[in-house]
Design an enzyme around this catalytic site. Structure first.
Site, PDB file in Angstrom:
ATOM      1  N   HIS A 171       5.841 -10.159 121.889  1.00  0.00           N
ATOM      2  CA  HIS A 171       5.688  -8.832 121.299  1.00  0.00           C
ATOM      3  C   HIS A 171       4.859  -8.997 120.023  1.00  0.00           C
ATOM      4  CE1 HIS A 171       9.451  -7.499 123.653  1.00  0.00           C
ATOM      5  NE2 HIS A 171       8.353  -7.069 124.246  1.00  0.00           N
ATOM      6  N   GLU A 174       6.307  -9.066 116.474  1.00  0.00           N
ATOM      7  CA  GLU A 174       7.448  -9.955 116.203  1.00  0.00           C
ATOM      8  C   GLU A 174       6.860 -11.332 115.919  1.00  0.00           C
ATOM      9  OE1 GLU A 174      10.070  -9.393 119.577  1.00  0.00           O
ATOM     10  OE2 GLU A 174      10.023  -7.225 119.295  1.00  0.00           O
ATOM     11  N   HIS A 270      11.441 -14.093 119.821  1.00  0.00           N
ATOM     12  CA  HIS A 270      11.252 -12.679 119.478  1.00  0.00           C
ATOM     13  C   HIS A 270      11.816 -12.393 118.090  1.00  0.00           C
ATOM     14  CE1 HIS A 270      10.129 -10.954 123.528  1.00  0.00           C
ATOM     15  NE2 HIS A 270      10.418 -12.209 123.823  1.00  0.00           N
ATOM     16  N   GLU A 354      16.025 -14.517 119.592  1.00  0.00           N
ATOM     17  CA  GLU A 354      15.681 -13.551 118.541  1.00  0.00           C
ATOM     18  C   GLU A 354      15.890 -14.246 117.200  1.00  0.00           C
ATOM     19  OE1 GLU A 354      14.823 -10.306 119.109  1.00  0.00           O
ATOM     20  OE2 GLU A 354      15.275 -10.092 121.248  1.00  0.00           O
TER      21      GLU A 354
HETATM   22 ZN   LIG Z   1      10.644  -8.820 121.454  1.00  0.00          ZN
END
Ligand SMILES: [Zn+2]
Length: 464
Positions: A171, A174, A270, A354
């Site tokens: 992404h 990110e 992410h 994440e």
């Molecule tokens: Zn993401």
């Protein structure tokens, strides 16, 4: 009637087209009934980005606002942080030719596409014995998708040595993973040269592939999607529903990269939360909040904990016990890279990590993220060795293509076409390994093995 036509429309959007991303990020408070809420906003074309105990955030297009109001869903529009991001970007990265390059202070800068490209080329030229740079494809806007290979004997594919991959910046907005992977590349190369034994052991025994930015266009445009504003983590062939659209160039490139190599373990990084998310990301009902265990649930919990345990903010999360979660238990998504790798490549065990609540934090805080994640990067990487592996051959020593099954776990892996070995990651414990081959339809080979933490158990199968 309205609902039926809306649902039919949504089905078309979800299954037969790329998932385009609305420009506006909205926050919707909830009172615990989050599963129903996620379903409602997704049916109306929103892309859910984050779910917490108190609210969810999703990307929406202009057409959704009437629907939200009709459904009596109140929301707040989150302000764009483009001005702040531009300020961060203006603190330009230090040139790789500068003496200060790769000093601790130099990592408190973001690397745009040109700076990232220059740095990777410079590291390859400084460490030619350990580091090889290639592009696995091009983005929509023509930027290279750079991937570094790090290993001893880097120019050769070493038999019996597993392939591991980290991917960042899927992404575009990110960005912590992208920066930390650049620093991790330098950490491995410089640590090897300066004699750090842990790093030498890792690099000598593993073929490590690091792709810092899967979405360089999204980074330059400060947006989640790629140059076509498509969400790449909804763009892979779905584990349950298959592929009903043409994938984006970045998705195709990563799929080809995965299938032409034989990665055993991998992760994509992410931002937006702090947690390790493991398969499956979806269940048969597409209902969020329902744990969707894959056949290798015990292994995925084990390797996810290997990452979270040494990351204080992650492990001590208020939201996720021990900093890990099953994907669908958090929120569901279809067409993600994680489930595709696990379910469709027959080799690659993959998680989604994440790294930061703030997707684009002040660059001065990057060194703290580095401290939180450096050890975790290596601990997760070392897990590529934990399991059973070996060659499969006939009595003359010729390699034989085979299927490797584990009794009681309904997930087979295939021998690698690159070196003729099989690699089967497993949680510590005792297992029965079953080896079959289409070349020997009447033969079933079995072996009992014990797996210890972080260590490979070697067993070679021979068809007589
Ligand atoms: Zn993401």
């Amino acid at each position: 009637m309205f609902w039926r036509s809306l649902c039919v429309l949504c089905l078309c959007v979800c299954c037969f087209a790329n998932i385009f991303i609305g420009d506006t990020l909205v926050r919707i408070e909830h009172n615990g009934e989050v599963a129903q809420l996620v379903g409602l906003v997704e049916e109306n074309g929103a892309i859910v980005d984050e779910v917490t105990r108190d609210y969810l955030e999703c990307y929406v297009g202009d057409t959704i606002f009437d629907s939200l109001e009709n459904l009596n869903i109140s929301y707040s529009i989150l302000p764009s942080d483009n001005d702040l991001i531009q300020e961060y970007k203006n603190k330009a990265a230090i040139s790789p030719k500068d003496e200060q390059c790769c000093s601790d202070a130099s990592w408190s800068h973001y690397h745009d596409y040109d700076a990232l490209t220059d740095l990777l080329h410079e590291l390859q030229s400084q460490y030619p014995e350990l580091c090889q740079l290639e592009s696995v494809g091009q983005s929509v806007l023509g930027r290279e998708l750079w991937m570094v290979k790090i290993s001893d004997n880097v120019a050769t594919l070493e038999e019996g040595e597993p392939q591991f991959q980290y991917i960042g910046n899927m992404h575009g907005n990110e960005v912590v993973g992208r920066e930390l992977l650049l620093r991790y590349i330098y950490y491995l190369l410089s640590g090897y040269e300066s004699g750090d034994q842990n790093i030498i052991d890792l690099v000598d025994t593993t073929q490590i592939y690091i792709l810092p930015s899967m979405n360089p266009d999204g980074y330059e445009l400060n947006q989640r999607g790629n140059g076509n504003n498509v969400d790449l983590n909804r763009d892979f062939p779905d584990r349950q529903d298959g592929m009903n659209h043409y994938p984006q160039p970045e998705t195709s490139a990563l799929m080809a990269c995965s299938l032409s190599n034989h990665f055993i373990l991998s992760a994509n990084l992410h931002g937006g939360s702090v947690v390790v998310n493991y398969p499956y990301d979806d269940n048969s009902h597409h209902v969020p909040g329902l744990y969707s265990a894959c056949p290798d649930d015990a292994l995925f919990r084990d390797i996810s904990l290997a990452y979270s345990r040494t990351n204080g903010p992650m492990y001590n999360s208020d939201e996720f016990p021990q900093g890990i979660t099953n994907g669908a238990d958090w929120y569901t998504l279809q067409g993600g890279m994680q489930d595709w790798n696990y379910a469709k490549t027959y080799s690659n065990f993959h998680v989604t990590i994440e790294l930061s609540y703030d997707k684009w934090p002040n660059p001065d805080t990057l060194s703290q993220y580095w401290e939180d994640n450096r050890e975790s990067f290596s601990n997760y990487l070392r897990k590529v060795h934990q399991g059973v592996r070996g060659s499969v051959s006939d009595s003359d020593g010729n390699k034989v293509s085979a299927v490797i099954s584990i009794e009681g776990i309904n997930h087979d892996v295939l021998t690698s076409p690159l070196d003729g070995w099989y690699y089967r990651p497993l949680a510590p414990g005792a297992y029965t390994v079953i080896c079959t081959s289409p070349n020997y339809p009447d033969v079933v080979l079995r072996e009992s093995v014990t797996i210890a933490e972080y260590l490979p158990t070697i067993h070679h199968f021979v068809f007589q």
